[in-house]
Each structure stands twice: as structure tokens, then as C-alpha cells.
Motif scaffolding. Sequence first.
Motif: not given
Length: 525
Positions: A396-397, A407, A389-390, A409, A382, A518-520, A392-393
Motif C-alpha cells: 500500500t505504501l 500512513p 497493521f494490514p 497511526c 517503524t 490507511v491506518e496502522i 499488505n501495508i
Amino acid sequence: MIPRVLHQTWKTDRIPEKFQPWVDSWAKHNPGWTRMFWNDRTLLDFVGEHYPEFVDTFCGYPSGIFRADAGRYLLLHHFGGVYADLDCECVAPFDPIMGEERVVLCKEPAAHEAAHTSQHRLPHLLFNGTIASPANHPFWAHVQTSMLYSAHSGEVLNATGPCLLTSAQMSYPDQGGLVVYPPKLFAPIDHHGKPDATLENERVENLSIHHWAGTWLAKPIGRKFGRSVKKQYYRARYYLTRGAQSDELELQSRIDPEVIGKSAPKGANIAVLVPLRDAVEHIEPFLNLIGSLDYPSERIKLVFCEGDSTDGSWERLQAAVTPIRSRYRDIVLLQKGLGTKLDRVKRHKPRFQRERRSGLAKVRNHILQHGLDESDDWALWTDIDVWKFPPNILQTLLSAGDRIVTPNCVKVAGGLSFDRNNFLTSWAKKDYQYYRSVRDGLYQPPADFWGRLFLSDLRHLEKVELHGVGGTMLLVDASLHRAGLHFPEKPYKDLVETEGFGVLARDIGVTPIGLPRVEIFHVPW
């Protein structure tokens, strides 16, 4: 059941004369139906009154064709009935399907599917020019949610058109609430006027014909420019200027074949790997962000690698991690200087990319050599200037179940992808445009090149196979790294660093997966 209502739309109340015979055909074969005609303004008023939560998205579309697509789905949800484009001709009464309690859809002609399903990663393609539906069917609420995800896709097919509708159909949990017919039902001919290839074998009554008067099926731009003289010139320039390249077979042979065929690891230890340079203002906020993860901190190892900073990043990093060392499984601080001097304002210009990204690959490989060990099940790359970011990222991944996952970006929610190294290639032909786009041995097509799709173009899908990947956030099975899957420091198939890594992974049989929805968030500069 499906109400006997026909919905049609046009920009204004003045319907072009060429459409009039087809418009009249609906009353001829379905007498007594209510016809509801919508122009751009009345459609806007309808959305504003009945779907106020969707107005901003509706008004934000870049052109009327997006709004026409979205509007038809909302009309069918609210009123039910039959929607038909103006270039659709009714050829038989619709009585055979009017008793349905399901949404009635049909596929595009096979010739259209062949041209677009592989590009957009769909098994088939639905026709959205004629659709029948009961009122208030929950499928349309599902479609509306999909449109919110895909609102900023630059391509109408993905944002509101057939690809969006198809992916919504595929992901709809109650498949019994839908019926999908062969093309013969509503679209028996393709945009060349040829009968669909499957027509003779289908025992389906033909109710309408789409004449493709306003088709989206345009030929890709690149196919018109295959002049051999241009290709010869740019190809010669390509070979003269591409410089040293990776030995493809040698890179592939470095990777332990026994690891390639394994499934995703079951372990939960994650190494967060962070290269940084001149990032003093991001260090504490990033550590706070990692601290907010909804994941056991005793499972997390932090690995930072600083190099060539002139702003005191190394000293700030050392001080910042001191009070939190006991919180994590481990914290590793590394340095890797390259001696490169790049103007941060101009560093993204094409002429700097080979030096910049080759250097990044060296830093990443240094991290793998000195920061990853057998205790790590996963490597999470990263960037330090990812600011949100969430919580719980990680879950999720991991729940994607794949060995390389990334995800989407972005800078703003629902916006265009910031990390454009996450892409799939939809046009791989090495024509003159390809060779023209190679600079210093790196393939760098224009940002608006139609032959690449980014995650923001693919929000109609929950998961998608990628070719290139980026490093703003990238989850990798750590055993792949330990087995020798590293980042190419010299161009591999004209791609380097994370992009080259993605293509190399595919070549050995491990396909990177993108999560478009899924967004960061990257800092907006």
C-alpha cells in the motif's frame, strides 16, 4: 429524473421567524411540490430505519451540524429531490434542472474557495446548502463511504461538510453522473453579501440564493490577537531561549542534488529500521507482526538499534532474532547509548521534547550510518510498539508512488491520529501565538491549534502533502538517506527529528505524502 420533492431540516419543528420568508419562497416558485420537513428526531428515525449500518456514525457526531450535513446526503439518496438549507431563498422555478439524471451541484463563491481550498488541499469547494439529485443515485453511497472514513475528524468541513463533499466528488469514478455548476446557480453571493467575482461571466440561470445566516465561515481565532506588544514580548523570549539551531543552508547543502530530482525507486528491497528502548514486552509480538507481512521475506532486512534500556531489551532482542535470521535478507543489531534518563510517564511533556527528540534523531542517524547500505531500495521506519497493521501495508505504501510516505497511526479504527508529528500547516504566520508556542527552541503548538491539520482531520482525502512527518511508520526512498537527507539533531526551522526531516525534505524539493485512510495501530497507552 429528479423528483419534485423539497427536503429541509431544523433542530425542532419551530422554525425561526427570520427563515420563514425564504422557506415560503420554495412553494411560491415551485407549486405542487411535496415538501418533506425533518427535525432532529425524525431525521434520526429515518437514518435508523433506512441506514442502520450508519447509525453508530450518525449518533457519534459531536454536534447537530454534522448530523444535518450527513442527513441531507442520505435523504437525497433515498428519496431524491432538492435539499435546501433554511437560509436558502428560491428565486426562480427549478424546472430547468428537474429533467437531470445527474446529481446537480454548484461551487462555493470564489471568495470562500480562496479562503479554504489551499488550507484543505482541494482545487475547488462545493456548496452543500442546495443540492438536487435523482433517487438512489450511486454517488451518495460513495459519499457515505467517505463519511465513514472521516467520521472522527474534529472539523465539520472535513467530516460532513463542503470539503467532504468536494473530495467525494473528485474521487467519484463516474464523473459523467455529476454536473457541477458555477456558484451563480445556487450561491451567487458570498457571506459578506457581495456578488461572486465570476458572476458576470457566467451564463447560468440563478435559481436560488444562500443568505449565509448560519455560516461556517468564521475568521481564524489567531487573526484577532495581533497586538504588537505581545508579539514583541514573545518574540524576544523566543530568541533568548531557543538555544542552538541547525544551519539551514548547511543541512540542505549536504544533500546530493543529483538524487533529489530522481523518481521513486523500482527495486523491492526494504530495510525495516526500528529504534527501541525499554521495549522488552514488545519485541516478540513485533517480530511476529513483521512475520505476518504479505511481502517476500527475502526482500526484507531488519535493523534494530537499542540504547539506554534498563529492562533487558538488548538481551531479549538478541535471543529473539536468533531463530529467524535465515528467514530474512539480513538482520542487523545496533546499540547507541545517549545516557539520557527520562521518566517514561512524563516524556511527552513539552519541557522534555528537545532532549528526547534530539536524542531520537541521533539514534536514527546512527541507524542510517550503520544499518543502511546500497542493497536497500527503501527504508521503512517503524516504532516497535506499533501492534497492528494490514499484511499488505508495504504494498500500500509503495503503491502511492512517492518517495516519502506515511500512513495514519491511530489507537482505534477511525479515531484521532496518535502520531501528531504527521501534520500539514494551514496557518504559518509567525504571530505572537507562534512565538509563545516555542519552548527550548521547538515549536510546540497546543494539540487543538486550528493552524495544524492531522491525518485524522484529512480523511476526506486519499493522499495529502505534509509538512511534518512522524516515525511510527515512515517509508523513505533509501537513496535520499544515502544522499544525505538525515534527521536534524538540532532544531531546523524550530522543528527537530522527524518533524524537522519532513520540512527539510520539502525545502529541497521532495514532498512527504500522508495517507489519511490507511491506518496502522499503536498500543493504546
